[in-house]
Design a protein around this motif. Structure first.
Motif, PDB file in Angstrom:
ATOM      1  N   VAL A   1      13.585  22.073  20.484  1.00  0.00           N
ATOM      2  CA  VAL A   1      13.672  21.282  19.245  1.00  0.00           C
ATOM      3  C   VAL A   1      12.874  19.976  19.388  1.00  0.00           C
ATOM      4  CG1 VAL A   1      15.254  19.984  17.752  1.00  0.00           C
ATOM      5  CG2 VAL A   1      15.854  22.295  18.500  1.00  0.00           C
ATOM      6  N   SER A   2      13.012  19.368  20.562  1.00  0.00           N
ATOM      7  CA  SER A   2      12.303  18.097  20.719  1.00  0.00           C
ATOM      8  C   SER A   2      10.790  18.295  20.652  1.00  0.00           C
ATOM      9  CB  SER A   2      12.691  17.443  22.041  1.00  0.00           C
ATOM     10  OG  SER A   2      12.264  18.253  23.137  1.00  0.00           O
TER      11      SER A   2
ATOM     12  N   SER B   1      22.094  25.507   4.141  1.00  0.00           N
ATOM     13  CA  SER B   1      20.827  24.790   4.038  1.00  0.00           C
ATOM     14  C   SER B   1      19.676  25.696   3.646  1.00  0.00           C
ATOM     15  CB  SER B   1      20.492  24.113   5.383  1.00  0.00           C
ATOM     16  OG  SER B   1      20.215  25.104   6.348  1.00  0.00           O
TER      17      SER B   1
ATOM     18  N   ILE C   1      17.602  11.084   9.891  1.00  0.00           N
ATOM     19  CA  ILE C   1      17.054  12.421  10.175  1.00  0.00           C
ATOM     20  C   ILE C   1      17.332  13.337   8.981  1.00  0.00           C
ATOM     21  CG2 ILE C   1      17.310  14.440  11.641  1.00  0.00           C
ATOM     22  CD1 ILE C   1      16.708  12.600  13.689  1.00  0.00           C
TER      23      ILE C   1
ATOM     24  N   ILE D   1      21.880  19.083  17.328  1.00  0.00           N
ATOM     25  CA  ILE D   1      21.753  20.555  17.241  1.00  0.00           C
ATOM     26  C   ILE D   1      23.118  21.177  16.980  1.00  0.00           C
ATOM     27  CG2 ILE D   1      21.245  22.632  18.592  1.00  0.00           C
ATOM     28  CD1 ILE D   1      19.035  20.968  20.014  1.00  0.00           C
TER      29      ILE D   1
ATOM     30  N   ALA E   1      17.314  22.001  23.333  1.00  0.00           N
ATOM     31  CA  ALA E   1      16.917  20.589  23.282  1.00  0.00           C
ATOM     32  C   ALA E   1      15.425  20.453  23.561  1.00  0.00           C
ATOM     33  CB  ALA E   1      17.731  19.801  24.300  1.00  0.00           C
TER      34      ALA E   1
ATOM     35  N   LYS F   1      18.813  10.845  25.401  1.00  0.00           N
ATOM     36  CA  LYS F   1      18.062  11.701  24.471  1.00  0.00           C
ATOM     37  C   LYS F   1      18.657  13.122  24.440  1.00  0.00           C
ATOM     38  CE  LYS F   1      13.501   9.497  24.739  1.00  0.00           C
ATOM     39  NZ  LYS F   1      12.120   9.639  25.248  1.00  0.00           N
ATOM     40  N   PHE F   2      18.968  13.599  25.634  1.00  0.00           N
ATOM     41  CA  PHE F   2      19.533  14.967  25.689  1.00  0.00           C
ATOM     42  C   PHE F   2      20.873  15.033  24.953  1.00  0.00           C
ATOM     43  CE2 PHE F   2      22.351  18.018  27.941  1.00  0.00           C
ATOM     44  CZ  PHE F   2      21.697  19.180  27.568  1.00  0.00           C
TER      45      PHE F   2
ATOM     46  N   GLU G   1      16.752   9.545  29.444  1.00  0.00           N
ATOM     47  CA  GLU G   1      16.606  11.001  29.270  1.00  0.00           C
ATOM     48  C   GLU G   1      17.965  11.628  28.962  1.00  0.00           C
ATOM     49  OE1 GLU G   1      13.850  12.563  29.101  1.00  0.00           O
ATOM     50  OE2 GLU G   1      12.611  10.850  29.652  1.00  0.00           O
TER      51      GLU G   1
ATOM     52  N   SER H   1      24.024  20.793  13.496  1.00  0.00           N
ATOM     53  CA  SER H   1      23.213  21.600  12.574  1.00  0.00           C
ATOM     54  C   SER H   1      23.596  23.077  12.571  1.00  0.00           C
ATOM     55  CB  SER H   1      21.727  21.461  12.923  1.00  0.00           C
ATOM     56  OG  SER H   1      21.429  22.186  14.091  1.00  0.00           O
ATOM     57  N   VAL H   2      24.216  23.538  13.647  1.00  0.00           N
ATOM     58  CA  VAL H   2      24.546  24.981  13.691  1.00  0.00           C
ATOM     59  C   VAL H   2      26.032  25.253  13.431  1.00  0.00           C
ATOM     60  CG1 VAL H   2      22.667  25.459  15.321  1.00  0.00           C
ATOM     61  CG2 VAL H   2      24.980  24.977  16.187  1.00  0.00           C
TER      62      VAL H   2
ATOM     63  N   ASN I   1      11.311  14.908  24.833  1.00  0.00           N
ATOM     64  CA  ASN I   1      10.405  14.110  24.020  1.00  0.00           C
ATOM     65  C   ASN I   1      11.029  13.902  22.654  1.00  0.00           C
ATOM     66  OD1 ASN I   1       8.191  12.707  23.164  1.00  0.00           O
ATOM     67  ND2 ASN I   1       6.852  14.495  22.973  1.00  0.00           N
ATOM     68  N   TRP I   2      12.062  13.160  22.628  1.00  0.00           N
ATOM     69  CA  TRP I   2      12.851  12.998  21.389  1.00  0.00           C
ATOM     70  C   TRP I   2      12.816  11.544  20.971  1.00  0.00           C
ATOM     71  CZ3 TRP I   2      14.689  15.248  17.381  1.00  0.00           C
ATOM     72  CH2 TRP I   2      15.751  14.686  16.636  1.00  0.00           C
TER      73      TRP I   2
ATOM     74  N   MET J   1      18.445  16.490   7.886  1.00  0.00           N
ATOM     75  CA  MET J   1      19.174  17.572   8.530  1.00  0.00           C
ATOM     76  C   MET J   1      18.570  18.939   8.210  1.00  0.00           C
ATOM     77  SD  MET J   1      21.431  18.442  10.621  1.00  0.00           S
ATOM     78  CE  MET J   1      22.429  16.989  10.935  1.00  0.00           C
ATOM     79  N   GLN J   2      18.127  19.081   6.976  1.00  0.00           N
ATOM     80  CA  GLN J   2      17.571  20.383   6.596  1.00  0.00           C
ATOM     81  C   GLN J   2      16.322  20.709   7.400  1.00  0.00           C
ATOM     82  OE1 GLN J   2      17.008  20.798   2.430  1.00  0.00           O
ATOM     83  NE2 GLN J   2      16.458  22.956   2.548  1.00  0.00           N
TER      84      GLN J   2
ATOM     85  N   LEU K   1      23.933  26.106   8.633  1.00  0.00           N
ATOM     86  CA  LEU K   1      22.603  26.726   8.652  1.00  0.00           C
ATOM     87  C   LEU K   1      22.382  27.561   7.405  1.00  0.00           C
ATOM     88  CD1 LEU K   1      21.784  28.056  12.237  1.00  0.00           C
ATOM     89  CD2 LEU K   1      20.642  26.256  10.954  1.00  0.00           C
TER      90      LEU K   1
ATOM     91  N   LEU L   1      20.289  14.583  21.113  1.00  0.00           N
ATOM     92  CA  LEU L   1      19.663  15.764  20.500  1.00  0.00           C
ATOM     93  C   LEU L   1      20.615  16.961  20.495  1.00  0.00           C
ATOM     94  CD1 LEU L   1      17.184  16.936  19.189  1.00  0.00           C
ATOM     95  CD2 LEU L   1      16.230  17.384  21.460  1.00  0.00           C
ATOM     96  N   SER L   2      21.340  17.122  21.610  1.00  0.00           N
ATOM     97  CA  SER L   2      22.285  18.248  21.668  1.00  0.00           C
ATOM     98  C   SER L   2      23.377  18.093  20.613  1.00  0.00           C
ATOM     99  CB  SER L   2      22.918  18.320  23.067  1.00  0.00           C
ATOM    100  OG  SER L   2      21.949  18.716  24.007  1.00  0.00           O
TER     101      SER L   2
ATOM    102  N   LEU M   1      15.711  19.508  10.345  1.00  0.00           N
ATOM    103  CA  LEU M   1      16.140  19.785  11.711  1.00  0.00           C
ATOM    104  C   LEU M   1      16.667  21.212  11.838  1.00  0.00           C
ATOM    105  CD1 LEU M   1      16.706  18.661  14.567  1.00  0.00           C
ATOM    106  CD2 LEU M   1      19.014  18.123  13.770  1.00  0.00           C
ATOM    107  N   GLN M   2      17.389  21.637  10.795  1.00  0.00           N
ATOM    108  CA  GLN M   2      17.965  22.985  10.847  1.00  0.00           C
ATOM    109  C   GLN M   2      16.882  24.066  10.870  1.00  0.00           C
ATOM    110  OE1 GLN M   2      20.622  22.566   7.557  1.00  0.00           O
ATOM    111  NE2 GLN M   2      22.418  22.280   8.878  1.00  0.00           N
ATOM    112  N   PHE M   3      15.817  23.813  10.141  1.00  0.00           N
ATOM    113  CA  PHE M   3      14.706  24.775  10.218  1.00  0.00           C
ATOM    114  C   PHE M   3      14.195  24.891  11.640  1.00  0.00           C
ATOM    115  CE2 PHE M   3      13.980  24.155   5.539  1.00  0.00           C
ATOM    116  CZ  PHE M   3      14.133  25.486   5.206  1.00  0.00           C
TER     117      PHE M   3
ATOM    118  N   VAL N   1      15.826  24.068  14.419  1.00  0.00           N
ATOM    119  CA  VAL N   1      16.851  24.659  15.286  1.00  0.00           C
ATOM    120  C   VAL N   1      16.888  26.176  15.113  1.00  0.00           C
ATOM    121  CG1 VAL N   1      19.336  24.816  15.710  1.00  0.00           C
ATOM    122  CG2 VAL N   1      18.253  22.577  15.387  1.00  0.00           C
ATOM    123  N   GLN N   2      16.806  26.598  13.857  1.00  0.00           N
ATOM    124  CA  GLN N   2      16.844  28.039  13.600  1.00  0.00           C
ATOM    125  C   GLN N   2      15.696  28.739  14.320  1.00  0.00           C
ATOM    126  OE1 GLN N   2      19.208  29.893  11.466  1.00  0.00           O
ATOM    127  NE2 GLN N   2      18.266  31.419  12.791  1.00  0.00           N
TER     128      GLN N   2
END
Lengths: 713, 198
Positions: B178-179, A59, B115, A47, B175, A39-40, A36, A50-51, B106-107, B117-118, A56, A43-44, B120-122, B124-125
């Protein structure tokens, strides 16, 4: 041992700060053990990637952009900002005012406190090699000193330089009007471009950041205007105070105004609101033309290319801001302005305005005062009808207002204010030159008149000295022991002795004073007089002095003159002009008029008047002596006050003997006003043409006297 | 000074600046507002544009400052809304002892598939827009604008520990969001996720 939650905190922080070794070890260990947690963390991190930055945005492609409506709104706001900035560009380039503490009445400068390093950098790039200097300004408002249609003027303190300045602010009522802003900016810009000693110097133009209100700082020139000076001058004239210097000063001021306006014309600017209120006089003689708010910038003038577009406010826009203010003051308005012929307004409109100021100087009145009834701004006359009158009428003259002004000066005024523009002076300089040449001529004329006046007063003073001399001699003679001896003598022998002694004294006095004609001692009593001793000059040979023998001494009834002398107190001398002191009639004048003084002789025992001592002069001879000394005057006339009969007359230094008795009006009309004035005044001063001067001398107040009348060459 | 051309700004940079602002402020109205403020400031201080960088970059610099100003003002306005701080998504991920609940994240991206990215960005946004305001403010300034801790604390008038708490909650929330959405995406198709993210 930290739990999963605590470790997740460290995972979060690791993306924005560097964990220490212990924290890193703990996280690494945890990541190995917990799916876990992995995964965190994974994923973080995704994210975060991506930001970060603009990823952003990049894209998003062309999607999610501004709507067309939003774009239109933005474009509109940008357009407005660009226009506003253009209107304030002057302020920006001068170092704009940015902060304000209106509560303390303080206006102070620019964004420099926050941005001066940036400003300096900008300045270097802006001028590409020319360094820029920007400085803060700070003004503390002291008190309001004036208010016009557009702005309010304050006395303020420049806190940097510690000097008084005048601050003009746009009035709050005008802040909503874009045209008023433009006009205010335009006024500042025009004034700032006119660098002339007689145009108020503008120190600073800016916009208060907090209030957003524009203002400009200029030299504080005081509050005294030409209007005040004109009023003062004419009040003095009314009070018969000396005025010649004042007129000269006012005309000098007028020439300064002409020079300032001529300069403005050379820069393509027409003031077109010239009036005495718009000329300020400081305490040091400086003349300043103010209020260029209505000025017209000629399209082909030099200044037209230098002002910003805002400064070239259209006529209609300008007039729109003038509604309800000074345009309703037509007192000095030119016919073309009154007729609304704006296209005809040019430098000659200002020539008219200058003529109107000259008119005001000469008469104390505004040219169109008769056309406008009421007090500004509440004229009771209908403005339109007044404007029609001004547009259609010939210029007023001083005589319309019952004023007497020098003719040549009035002609200058009439020409400057000609209804047709082409009939006026071609330029303000020409007008100034005309006034200057009049002043130069007037200056010479004034000098000549001053000499004339001095000569007239000297003639009078000379005659007064003669009278005083007579009085002194006659008092002396009356106190001689011979008279007392003669009075008390009883025998003929004693009387003869005393008579001879007195005759000797009289002879000596006559010898000492060439213009004395005779000395005589008379005894009076019972209404009769009897000459006791008489010494006199020969009628044809003035150098011969004789004692009149007893057989030729006169006696008779006491005349009016003798009675007047006998009525005097001891030592009091009575003097008059008479034909014959023993004659009954003392009226009239004659060429052989005599100036006679007498003093009573009192008997010391009875304390009654027992006799008189008299002294006679030939006044005609006295006047001949005076007038033959040479004169700067073209003509001198001496007249008897009672009858205006001419006693003696000279022209160009030559005495004229007509052999006839004439009155003043018979020989010269131009003396009439003078002799009439001299019935009540000691002097006559010719205020109109400085041609005639008159001075009078009364021997017997309001009864007998002579007047000297002099005419300038 | 280099020339600037405000008349073209909306067409040339309007969309870009707007998207950037919207990604940070999560509100189209607020984004348009700061873009407008940016353009007006650009006109006012056009003399400060030296021309050494791109006009867009210069305007971006102004925009970033405007965004910070906007977030600060909004945070100040929301200071009383303390309940947002109390919204802790970690309660759903950890049990009472502070350990991960099974399946909390749940990732499960395909191990052999890169992945997108585009995509994912949608996602995340979309998730950003669900964040509570105070958490979003810290996340935007710290994670997105990459401001230092001190700067973030100064702008939002908060302590560093408060900042770390908020940013952690934001990360946990994102997280989880997004997941969850990614999982949906995998199940029902990318296009629908995209649609949802909008």
């Amino acid at each position: 041992m930290p739990n999963d939650k605590a470790i997740s905190h460290l995972i979060s922080q690791s993306m924005r700060r560097k964990l220490d070794d212990e924290e890193s070890a703990r996280v690494d260990s945890h990541l190995r053990e917990s799916e876990e947690a992995r995964k965190f963390a994974e994923l973080s991190a995704l994210i975060q990637t991506s930001v970060s930055g603009t990823s952003l945005v990049e894209s998003s492609g062309d999607q999610n952009g501004l709507s067309q409506e939003a774009k239109a709104r933005l474009k509109e706001s940008i357009r407005g900002a660009v226009q506003q900035k253009a209107s304030l560009s002057q302020a920006d380039s001068a170092g704009s005012i940015s902060a304000s503490d209106s509560g303390s009445g303080r206006l102070h400068d620019p964004q420099l406190a926050e941005t001066s390093p940036v400003q300096k950098e900008v300045g270097q790039s802006l001028y590409q090699g020319h360094e820029n200097r920007q400085a803060a300004a700070s003004f503390r408002l002291v008190r309001p000193i004036a208010e016009g249609g557009l702005g309010k003027v304050w006395l303020a303190q420049d806190e940097k330089l510690g000097r008084a300045v005048a601050i003009k602010q746009l009035k709050s009522q005008s802040l909503e009007s874009p045209q008023a802003w433009q006009r205010f900016h335009r006024e500042a810009e025009i004034t700032g471009h006119l660098e002339h000693p007689n145009v108020v110097p503008l120190y600073f133009y800016g916009v208060d950041r907090q209030s957003g209100e524009p203002f400009y700082a200029m030299r504080f020139v005081g509050k005294r205007t030409l209007s005040d000076a004109i009023e003062e001058h004419h009040d003095r004239v009314e009070a018969d105070e000396e005025c010649c210097v004042s007129v000269h000063r006012l005309l000098s001021i007028f020439q300064d105004i002409c020079q300032a306006i001529a300069y403005a014309h050379s820069r393509g600017v027409v003031h077109r609101d010239l009036k005495p209120d718009n000329v300020v006089l400081d305490n040091f003689g400086q003349v300043i033309v103010i209020d260029w708010g209505l000025a017209k910038v000629l399209e082909d003038g030099e200044l037209a290319t230098k002002l910003t577009s805002d400064a070239l406010l259209s006529e209609s826009d300008l007039l729109q801001t003038m509604q309800g203010e000074a345009i309703g003051t037509p007192l000095y308005m030119s016919p073309e302005q009154a007729a609304g012929e704006l296209n005809k307004i040019d430098h000659r409109t200002d020539v008219y305005g200058l003529g109107a100021i000259l008119f005001s100087i000469l008469t104390g009145k505004a040219p169109h005062e008769k056309s406008v009834v009421g007090t500004p701004p509440d004229y009771s006359s209908d403005l339109n009808s007044v404007l029609k009158i001004i547009a259609a009428s010939d210029p007023p003259t001083a005589s319309d207002y019952g004023k007497s002004v020098p003719r040549k000066l009035e002609n200058i005024c009439v020409k400057a204010m000609a209804r047709k523009q082409h009939m006026r002076f071609d330029s303000a300089v020409d007008l100034a030159s005309a006034v200057e040449s009049w002043m130069a001529g007037q200056s010479g004329k004034q000098a000549a008149y001053d000499a004339l006046r001095m000569e007239g007063r000297e003639l009078r003073a000379d005659m007064q000295a003669t009278v005083r001399d007579m009085a002194r001699n006659i008092r002396f003679a009356a106190g001689m022991p011979s008279i007392e001896g003669l009075m008390k003598a009883e025998s003929d022998e004693d009387k003869q002795v005393w008579r001879k002694r007195l005759a000797t004294v009289f002879q000596g006095l006559l010898k000492a004073t060439p213009y004395f004609r005779s000395f005589v001692y008379i005894a009076v009593g019972d209404g009769q007089f009897t000459e006791q001793v008489r010494a006199e000059r020969h009628s044809s040979d003035m150098s011969t002095i004789r004692v009149v023998p007893r057989s030729h001494l006169r006696s008779g009834q006491i005349s009016e003159f003798v009675q007047r002398v006998a009525d005097e107190m001891p030592e009091e001398v009575y003097t008059s002009v008479v034909i014959d002191p023993y004659g009954d009639s003392q009226e009239g004048c004659a060429t052989d008029l005599r100036l006679v003084s007498g003093v009573p002789v009192y008997d010391s025992e009875t304390e009654d008047v027992s006799g008189c001592v008299m002294i006679e002069c030939e006044i005609n001879q006295l006047l001949r002596d005076q007038l033959s000394r040479g004169s700067s005057a073209a003509e001198v006339v001496v007249a008897c006050n009672a009858t205006n009969r001419v006693l003696l007359q000279s022209r160009s230094g030559q005495i004229i003997d007509t052999g006839q008795i004439e009155t003043v009006e018979q020989i010269a009309d131009h003396f009439l006003t003078a002799v009439e004035t001299l019935q009540t005044e000691a002097d006559f001063i010719d205020g109109q043409d400085s041609a005639i001067f008159g001075a009078t001398l009364w021997f017997v107040p309001n009864e007998r006297g002579i007047s000297y009348l002099l005419r300038r060459k | 000074m280099a020339d600037v051309n405000p008349a073209n700004w909306v067409d040339d940079y309007g969309d870009y600046l707007f998207r950037y602002a919207k990604s940070r402020l999560r509100d189209p109205g607020a984004a348009e507002e700061v873009v407008q403020e940016t353009f007006l400031a650009g006109v006012r201080y056009s003399r400060q544009y030296s021309g050494s960088g791109s006009e867009r970059g210069w305007l971006m610099g102004i925009l970033k400052r405007k965004i910070v100003d906007h977030i600060r003002a909004r945070a100040k306005h929301n200071q009383e809304l303390v309940y947002e701080d109390e919204h802790d998504p970690s309660e759903q991920l950890f049990d009472a002892a502070g350990n991960w609940k099974p399946g909390a994240i749940n990732w499960s991206p395909p191990p052999d598939q890169e992945i997108e990215m585009q995509e994912l960005q949608f996602v995340v946004q979309g998730c950003l827009e669900t964040l509570p305001e105070n958490q979003a403010a810290v996340f935007v300034l710290s994670a997105m604008e990459e401001m230092d801790t001190d700067e973030v604390c100064r702008e939002l008038d908060i302590t560093p520990s408060n900042m770390w708490v908020r940013i952690h909650r934001a990360r946990v929330g994102l997280a989880k969001c997004v997941s969850a959405k990614w999982q949906v995406d995998q199940n029902i198709g990318t296009n629908e996720v995209k649609q949802h993210a909008k």
